[in-house]
Design an enzyme around this catalytic site. Structure first.
Site: not given
Length: 326
Positions: A133, A208, A276
């Site tokens: 990701t 995502k 994150k």
């Protein structure tokens, strides 16, 4: 390494798996010649490709100098067989597929670019499938580099957590060249229950982010609901049993409601990684002009969890933050 073990049940011409979990730089290969390749727990995938008799699985875990794999190269090779290589470039040499899952944008650049990076040895016509990701920016950057060199890079972040990886039930959101995505689909099918191309380079990463925005809001809402139920003198378990059959039902409620009430927060994907990801969401929102007030707030709640030494807890630990606050 969980996803790597799922991939180790896949029959392909060749693949490289790059990961960054913990002790000695390594690249390990796992060959398989049988029609079915079984993991030690006997979970397996059946291979039906037309060229199955001509292909050989080669599984690599590749790391740049100073990075590690949890069990170390000796542990990986002892468990799965195969051999080791010192760099991502050495692992990628002559391979048709290069599969990567690292930590963030900088990690991804470090294992793909430069003399020791996988791109240095990836041949024309090969496909690099990145399951990290990251930002859409680095996905587009690397796709452009790959295109100039004659191979393809597709961004394919995953959802499903550790359990999804171990059981071959990941959801994969993909961005990149349509032909390259189609070429990779049979391989990804072996460890995914759902995969879809959502557009060109960077589209998988943007999808995502949509996924993480949804999760952040849902987990905070569930945490508040359970907290409210307890403070109101209700039995939260009984309440969840009822409302999970109605419009409030969600995957988080079904799979995390009981564990949250039990104070269990060790289900793979960590708060550190969630922060994150939410940081990427918020940066992208600033660029596009999207308004994400709830996501920004929940990101700060996860910061509180980190201050509770909960950086390695799973995202449902938002409930623990509320319990601490009384």
């Amino acid at each position: 390494t969980s996803w790597a073990r799922s991939l180790a049940t896949t029959r392909v011409a060749s693949a490289v798996w790059t990961t960054t979990t913990s002790s000695t730089p390594t690249t390990a290969t796992v060959p398989a010649s049988a029609q079915d390749f079984h993991r030690p727990d006997d979970w397996h995938v059946r291979f039906d490709q037309a060229d199955a008799t001509e292909t050989e699985l080669e599984m690599f875990v590749a790391m740049p100098p100073g990075w590690h794999v949890t069990s170390g190269p000796a542990g990986w090779v002892a468990e799965h067989g195969g051999s080791a290589a010192p760099t991502p470039a050495a692992a990628a040499e002559g391979r048709d597929f290069v599969l990567c899952c690292v930590g963030n944008d900088d990690d991804l650049r470090s294992v793909t670019l430069g003399a020791d990076g996988a791109f240095a040895a990836t041949h024309p016509g090969a496909v690099v499938v990145d399951h990290t990701t990251t930002s859409a920016i680095v996905a587009r950057e690397l796709a452009a580099v790959a295109d100039r060199e004659g191979f393809a890079f597709i961004d394919a972040p995953v959802s499903g957590g550790q359990a999804g990886a171990e059981n071959g039930q990941l959801t994969v959101m993909i961005g990149g060249d349509e032909a390259a995505v189609g070429k990779s689909a049979p391989l990804i099918d072996c460890y995914a229950r759902m995969q879809a191309r959502l557009g060109g380079p960077g589209s998988g990463q943007q999808a995502k982010m949509v996924n993480q925005i949804c999760i952040a809001g849902i987990v905070q809402g569930l945490s508040e609901a359970l907290h409210f139920a307890g403070k109101s003198g209700l039995d939260p378990k009984a309440v969840v049993e009822v409302i999970s059959k109605g419009a409030a039902q969600s995957w988080q409620m079904d799979n995390r409601g009981a564990t949250m009430l039990a104070g269990e927060f060790e289900f793979g994907f960590a708060v550190d990684w969630m922060r994150k990801d939410l940081g990427i969401c918020l940066d992208n929102a600033n660029e596009t002009g999207a308004s994400l007030p709830v996501t920004a707030l929940v990101d700060q709640y996860y910061k509180d969890v980190q201050k509770m030494c909960g950086g390695r807890w799973d995202p449902s630990s938002l409930f623990k933050r509320l319990r601490k606050r009384g």
